[in-house]
Scaffold this active site. Sequence first.
Site, PDB file in Angstrom:
ATOM      1  N   TYR A 261      32.268  50.982 -20.140  1.00 52.08           N
ATOM      2  CA  TYR A 261      31.399  50.123 -20.948  1.00 52.08           C
ATOM      3  C   TYR A 261      30.429  49.318 -20.088  1.00 52.08           C
ATOM      4  O   TYR A 261      29.203  49.400 -20.258  1.00 52.08           O
ATOM      5  CB  TYR A 261      32.267  49.195 -21.803  1.00 52.08           C
ATOM      6  CG  TYR A 261      31.509  48.102 -22.510  1.00 52.08           C
ATOM      7  CD1 TYR A 261      30.462  48.395 -23.378  1.00 52.08           C
ATOM      8  CD2 TYR A 261      31.851  46.761 -22.328  1.00 52.08           C
ATOM      9  CE1 TYR A 261      29.776  47.386 -24.045  1.00 52.08           C
ATOM     10  CE2 TYR A 261      31.167  45.745 -22.989  1.00 52.08           C
ATOM     11  CZ  TYR A 261      30.134  46.060 -23.836  1.00 52.08           C
ATOM     12  OH  TYR A 261      29.458  45.069 -24.485  1.00 52.08           O
ATOM     13  N   LYS A 265      26.339  49.966 -19.706  1.00 49.78           N
ATOM     14  CA  LYS A 265      25.461  48.882 -20.148  1.00 49.78           C
ATOM     15  C   LYS A 265      24.555  48.428 -19.009  1.00 49.78           C
ATOM     16  O   LYS A 265      23.380  48.084 -19.236  1.00 49.78           O
ATOM     17  CB  LYS A 265      26.268  47.708 -20.691  1.00 49.78           C
ATOM     18  CG  LYS A 265      26.962  47.980 -22.023  1.00 49.78           C
ATOM     19  CD  LYS A 265      25.993  48.286 -23.147  1.00 49.78           C
ATOM     20  CE  LYS A 265      25.317  47.066 -23.689  1.00 49.78           C
ATOM     21  NZ  LYS A 265      24.457  47.368 -24.874  1.00 49.78           N
TER      22      LYS A 265
END
Length: 516
Positions: A261, A265
């Site tokens: 994640y 990102k």
Amino acid sequence: MLNFLYITSPKIHIIKYKKLNKLLSSELIEEFMEGKTILITGATGFLAKLVMEKILRIQPNVRKLYLLIRAPDNNSAKERFTSEVMMSELFNVAREKIGSENLKSLMEEKVFAISGDISYENLGIKNSKLREEMHKEIDIIINSAAVTNFYERYDIAMNVNVVGAMNVLKFAKSCIKLKMLLHVSTAYVCGKAIGILPEKPFDMGETLSENTYLDIDVERGVIANKLKELETLNATPKEVTIAMKELGMQRARLHGWPNIYSFTKAMGEMILGHLKENSQVVIIRPTIITSTYKEPFPGWIEGVRTVDSFIVAYGKGVLKFYYGNPDSKLDVIPGDVVVNSIVAAIIAHENQYSEDVVIYHISSSSRDDPLKNSDVMSSTFHYFTKNPWANKDGKIIKVETPLRPFSSIDSFHKHISTHYLPLLKMLKFVNIVSCHFFDKTYKNMERKMNTAIRLSQLYEPYVFFYGSFDDVNTEKLRLRMKEINMDEVLNFDPRSIKWEDYLMNIHIPGVVKYLF
């Protein structure tokens, strides 16, 4: 009571709202975003719903809200919007204030659910006429679409968090009236950093490891090659999923990030900064988002957030210990506080161009007396002592001791091997020879042990976090809102939050109500 006054004319279409009580928090807000057309991606997500509700509540004179929703077609998108967004309890305050029919009319007038997916070019919007219309109308884009699972397939996370960010930017460049693109990221793109962490954009290729360079095209090639290899091996869908998750974790750790994640990102931010050219790009980096503090009502939440995994597992009697430092900062921020910062950033930058990507940390760790792991665990213990959870059979689950912390991985594994593994092995043997008479007991113990291990692996970077997020830019934004008398309407100052009261009387009850 909400009154609609339509003045029918080819050029004039005015809607005036009277006697909204406190539905409109300030008349001053009417100067901002009035007549604007806004595109929100990830529209069925927790944060996007809050953004939409806030905009409609404080500025019903917004011209149009386009909501990008993953669905086969626009009719299906509208059905998803109706069932997952419009009928949500989130809009109960608006329903009570202005009436269900008036709210429905407002949404039919202002809100347009569009079938699409940021993973594809043109955001997956197939209707060329609709795209052209959007390119002419859109003033602001809020990109909140994201894969937030820490342990997601690398190809899926890449397509949404990285390629998706690029596709949104490309779409934004085609919008002739666009004032800004606001991208929702995460403060934890910093990885496991320590010290004061600045509101600084990433350079293309920058990594958190000393000896690596991050080439996004190379990463996409690695993904493509792995998928080809798995296809050649006739791997099952489950084997492909496991392999792609492991690949993502390997690549993330290679470049210094703790999970897929935060890694993807960070790459998404790099793409925006590298390709923005003359576009106005603002990036909001919230920390761990929790339930609403005040608006539209306290305690609303959807989906299990980082800290909630521990709360839910403990309340259900599944978790009795955890791997983490009780004195480590736990930087959480309520969802409505994040939304207020988003709206404030739109207002501040709508007519104020910046050549650089502007970063805002929406956090609480740099303030006086920051929240710690021990505070959350203590509040969780006290809450469930007073309000024990009942399982599906109606049996009360009693909590007798607070979650026990283990600050070293060795002590954590030693506790498991001493107190769980021997008993689990014995139960497994007894269960087999008794024709699975103890099946439920064995599975419950196995679940408890696996839950503790899984949570320790996933959330280790967050329960051993020793950084503080600098919020100089965010403080300037707060002061800007104060200058224009909107600091109450758009309050995003964590100093106003009484954390013990929030945890005991708002957040944990909200978790119990909406997540259990």
